[in-house]
Design an enzyme around this catalytic site. Structure first.
Site, PDB file in Angstrom:
ATOM      1  N   GLU A   1      36.788  46.318  39.317  1.00 45.99           N
ATOM      2  CA  GLU A   1      35.698  45.348  39.100  1.00 45.99           C
ATOM      3  C   GLU A   1      36.359  43.995  38.949  1.00 45.99           C
ATOM      4  O   GLU A   1      37.001  43.716  37.937  1.00 45.99           O
ATOM      5  CB  GLU A   1      34.876  45.731  37.859  1.00 45.99           C
ATOM      6  CG  GLU A   1      33.533  45.016  37.786  1.00 45.99           C
ATOM      7  CD  GLU A   1      33.581  43.728  36.975  1.00 45.99           C
ATOM      8  OE1 GLU A   1      33.742  42.653  37.611  1.00 45.99           O
ATOM      9  OE2 GLU A   1      33.457  43.790  35.759  1.00 45.99           O
TER      10      GLU A   1
ATOM     11  N   CYS B   1      32.127  37.690  34.894  1.00 50.93           N
ATOM     12  CA  CYS B   1      32.279  37.899  36.337  1.00 50.93           C
ATOM     13  C   CYS B   1      30.933  37.869  37.043  1.00 50.93           C
ATOM     14  O   CYS B   1      30.831  37.383  38.168  1.00 50.93           O
ATOM     15  CB  CYS B   1      32.974  39.229  36.606  1.00 50.93           C
ATOM     16  SG  CYS B   1      34.652  39.316  35.965  1.00 50.93           S
TER      17      CYS B   1
END
Length: 456
Positions: free
Chosen positions: A232, A266
């Site tokens: 990720e 993010c």
């Protein structure tokens, strides 16, 4: 000297360094993790392991204030948001404790028409390595450790170097919850040592949340040794505004989507793609709200925006903004900066020829674009190397479904931000990585789906 040290970004004060894990200690940790998997994991039930994970959840709730204070010191998260992270973390552990048996139950193969029976039985793989970031010190670990410990995998956890205190606090929670030695172990390791951990034949997989560079390095090493990887990585999520019946509420959502967690997430909204008929109104109101937010002491109860995580992070963000302006972007507005306290910045007139169009801004910097129609909005939203999440605002349900189908991202959130939940899968495509965490899919990444075919 160890790089594991807490430097409070709000004050600049540093604590004593935490001793780096030695090579001998890492070898012993792998031994313990492997032994525990071969023994404890294979002699306990999903229900028994789920009970331990529920204790982990409760200990997070019992210690929430102390845990929150730790991550305020480590990365500057506002205290109220830090409490929220601890609470969400506990909910993730509880989710897997509650649903583990259901997710891991034997699965019949309905298409099978042969003699006898055939089904899938899910089981653990073995020792896993987790490499975690600083921006959500507890939440990121829960997404990885929670489902995998319920499954029976054992965990080696390498946290970010600025998060040694929260790393130690989590290891203590797992021990206090009753997990055996070797089930969950914290490593204060460097990159060279981590490469050796991945290479060890007893380690079966690695999950990393972090930068593209770190992800590429880990994936390269894991590929060399044929290890499963979940990544990720970064994101530059679009916030697409096509229509609204409440501009003020939409702007509030845009502000939250950009600036929660000190604008260091993010999956934050970073590029604001606005239909031209709404552009002027949105830009005016959004800019005013961005400038209203003055960073302040993260321990104050009413602080929404604290400092960036480090002086290096603030300097890097400043350089990105300056470079964008030099390349032709318009600095539409910006607040003041004082050290790690970085106020809001709004950029306009960014074009695909500029670095800013393709980069991730990890801080309170927003790029606002005007587009003529739906097709142009989709094209611009997808014009990025990233593909983590996205936000779509429209009052037209048909349009919502049509546009959502075209967005190149792992997640599409419609008419809202902050909609994450333990049962919803999280992950991206393109340079945002691969694999999924949370939800049912989060327990399916490091699993042996073993076919059992019985003739009689």
């Amino acid at each position: 000297m160890s790089k594991y040290v807490v430097t409070n970004p709000a004050t600049g004060e540093s604590g004593a360094p935490f001793a780096q894990t030695t090579d001998a200690q890492i070898s012993a940790a792998i031994d313990a993790a492997h032994t525990t998997h071969q023994g404890w994991s294979k002699t306990t039930t999903v229900a028994e392991r789920s009970e331990l994970i529920e204790r982990v959840a409760q200990l997070h709730r019992d210690r929430r204030e102390n845990l929150a204070e730790i991550i305020v010191r480590e990365m500057g998260k506002p205290y109220e948001q830090a409490l929220g992270e601890v609470d969400f973390t506990a909910d993730i552990y509880s989710f897997y404790a509650t649903n583990g048996e259901k997710f891991l139950a034997d699965e019949a193969i309905p298409e099978f028409e042969g003699e006898g029976e055939a089904f899938i039985r899910r089981s653990s793989l073995g020792v896993l390595l987790g490499i975690m970031p600083w921006n959500f010190p507890y939440y990121q670990v829960a997404r990885f450790a929670g489902p995998n410990l319920v499954l029976g995998n054992t965990i080696l956890l390498k946290h970010a170097s600025q998060c040694p205190e929260s790393a130690a606090a989590m290891e203590k929670i797992f021990n206090d919850a009753g997990f055996p030695a070797g089930a969950y172990q914290n490593l204060y390791a460097d990159s060279k040592q981590i490469e050796g951990v991945i290479a060890d034949p007893r380690v079966q997989g690695v999950s990393l949340t972090g930068s593209e560079r770190a992800g590429a390095a880990v994936a390269e090493t894991a590929g060399r040794y044929l290890k499963k990887v979940v990544l990720e990585l970064g994101g530059s999520d679009p916030f697409i505004l096509l229509s609204t019946d409440d501009m003020d509420a939409t702007v509030e959502a845009a502000i939250a989507g950009r600036n929660d967690n000190n604008a260091q997430a993010c999956n934050a909204a970073k590029r604001f793609v606005v239909i031209e008929s709404l552009y002027a109104e949105f830009l005016e109101k959004f800019t005013a709200k961005m400038l209203e937010m003055t960073p302040s002491n993260p321990m104050d109860e009413d602080t929404y925006l604290g400092p960036l995580s480090s002086a290096g992070a603030a300097d890097g963000l400043e350089e990105q903004v300056s470079r964008a302006v030099k390349q032709g972007a318009t600095l539409h507005a910006r607040g003041d900066r004082s050290g790690t306290y970085f106020s809001g910045v709004v950029l306009t007139d960014v074009t695909p020829a500029m670095d800013a169009h393709h980069e991730e801004f990890f801080g309170p910097v927003a790029i606002v674009y005007s587009v003529k129609d739906e097709a142009a909005a989709v094209e611009l939203a997808n014009d990025t190397p990233f593909g983590l999440g996205s936000y779509l605002f429209s009052t037209d349900k048909d349009q919502v479904l049509r546009v959502a189908d075209q967005i190149e991202a792992g997640m599409v959130y419609v008419n809202g931000v902050g909609l994450d939940s333990p049962e919803l899968p999280f992950g991206g495509i393109k340079r945002s990585g691969f694999g999924r965490e949370l939800g049912r899919f989060g327990i399916e990444e490091f699993v042996n789906r073993k076919l059992i075919r019985i003739l009689k």
